[in-house]
Design an enzyme around this catalytic site. Structure first.
Site, PDB file in Angstrom:
ATOM      1  N   TYR A  49       0.815  -1.217   0.000  1.00 31.46           N
ATOM      2  CA  TYR A  49       0.000   0.000   0.000  1.00 31.46           C
ATOM      3  C   TYR A  49       0.853   1.274   0.000  1.00 31.46           C
ATOM      4  CZ  TYR A  49      -4.492  -2.426   0.640  1.00 31.46           C
ATOM      5  OH  TYR A  49      -5.625  -3.182   0.466  1.00 31.46           O
ATOM      6  N   HIS A 115      -9.319  -6.896  -2.050  1.00 28.28           N
ATOM      7  CA  HIS A 115      -8.501  -5.950  -2.817  1.00 28.28           C
ATOM      8  C   HIS A 115      -8.415  -6.414  -4.264  1.00 28.28           C
ATOM      9  CE1 HIS A 115      -4.994  -3.609  -4.175  1.00 28.28           C
ATOM     10  NE2 HIS A 115      -4.587  -4.740  -4.722  1.00 28.28           N
TER      11      HIS A 115
HETATM   12  N1  UDP Z   1      -9.469   2.681   3.045  1.00 27.43           N
HETATM   13  C1  UDP Z   1      -9.870   3.099   4.303  1.00 27.43           C
HETATM   14  N2  UDP Z   1     -10.384   4.364   4.439  1.00 27.43           N
HETATM   15  C2  UDP Z   1     -10.506   5.197   3.383  1.00 27.43           C
HETATM   16  C3  UDP Z   1     -10.096   4.777   2.123  1.00 27.43           C
HETATM   17  C4  UDP Z   1      -9.580   3.503   1.976  1.00 27.43           C
HETATM   18  O1  UDP Z   1      -9.767   2.352   5.269  1.00 27.43           O
HETATM   19  O2  UDP Z   1     -10.986   6.337   3.574  1.00 27.43           O
HETATM   20  C5  UDP Z   1      -8.921   1.332   2.880  1.00 27.43           C
HETATM   21  C6  UDP Z   1      -9.927   0.380   2.232  1.00 27.43           C
HETATM   22  O3  UDP Z   1      -9.809  -0.898   2.874  1.00 27.43           O
HETATM   23  C7  UDP Z   1      -9.441   0.313   0.796  1.00 27.43           C
HETATM   24  C8  UDP Z   1      -7.923   0.438   0.987  1.00 27.43           C
HETATM   25  O4  UDP Z   1      -7.783   1.371   2.042  1.00 27.43           O
HETATM   26  O5  UDP Z   1      -9.841  -0.893   0.152  1.00 27.43           O
HETATM   27  C9  UDP Z   1      -7.160   0.916  -0.223  1.00 27.43           C
HETATM   28  O6  UDP Z   1      -7.716   2.142  -0.670  1.00 27.43           O
HETATM   29  P1  UDP Z   1      -7.966   2.407  -2.205  1.00 27.43           P
HETATM   30  O7  UDP Z   1      -8.339   3.841  -2.360  1.00 27.43           O
HETATM   31  O8  UDP Z   1      -6.819   1.891  -3.005  1.00 27.43           O
HETATM   32  O9  UDP Z   1      -9.303   1.541  -2.506  1.00 27.43           O
HETATM   33  P2  UDP Z   1      -9.501   0.185  -3.326  1.00 27.43           P
HETATM   34  O10 UDP Z   1      -8.547   0.216  -4.499  1.00 27.43           O
HETATM   35  O11 UDP Z   1      -9.233  -0.953  -2.380  1.00 27.43           O
HETATM   36  O12 UDP Z   1     -10.945   0.202  -3.759  1.00 27.43           O
HETATM   37 MG    MG Z   2      -6.513   0.553  -4.518  1.00 26.17          MG
END
Ligand code: UDP
Ligand code: MG
Length: 148
Positions: A49, A115
């Protein structure tokens, strides 16, 4: 053929959603190329991440990912990155459409079950990180019944 990295997060494993999630990708017609149950450490989760390291939720996100085993997978098929994201649903489960994995099985954004890589390039990086040993090379005998 295009590949994507899909991970069932610790809540998805704990809640017994592994079979259901794999079934959705299988039934769509995508091919499973890599699969393992693995518990990762902080450094590994932070690397996965890394793009989100400046976000206020980063620490909680890393804690969540290291909290138990995850199921790491590589799925292959035409358009699998974009379609995989559609099967998964919007990041915030309150906004994920019913019928998507997050729409059907999650409520909070920090417990959103799964994910999926967001682009072909990030998929390539994530597959290299999670499967340094490489993935399986095989072609389903159903190929000609799925692709024209
Ligand atoms: N996440 C969170 N709070 C937020 C945004 C994201 O806890 O406000 C977590 C959530 O589990 C998410 C992960 O961080 O799946 C990765 O974020 P991303 O924006 O990459 O979303 P994704 O690609 O998983 O949809
Ligand atoms: Mg993502």
């Amino acid at each position: 053929m295009e590949q994507t990295f899909i991970m069932i997060k610790p809540d998805g494993v704990q809640r017994g959603l592994v079979g259901e999630i794999i079934g959705r990708f299988e039934k769509k017609g995508f091919s499973l190329k890599g699969l393992k149950l693995i518990t990762v450490d902080r450094a590994f989760a932070e690397k996965h991440y890394a793009d989100l390291s400046a976000k206020p939720f980063f620490n909680g996100l890393v804690e969540y990912i290291v909290s138990g085993p995850v199921v790491a997978m590589v799925w292959e098929g035409k358009g699998v990155v974009t379609t995989g994201r559609k099967i998964i649903g919007a990041t915030n489960p309150l906004e994920s459409a019913p019928g998507t994995i997050r729409g059907d099985y999650a409520i909070d954004i920090g417990r959103n079950v799964i994910h999926g890589s967001d682009a072909v390039e990030s998929a390539r990086k994530e597959i290299a990180l999670w499967f340094p040993e490489g993935v399986a090379e095989w072609q389903s005998s159903l190929h000609c019944w799925i692709y024209e």
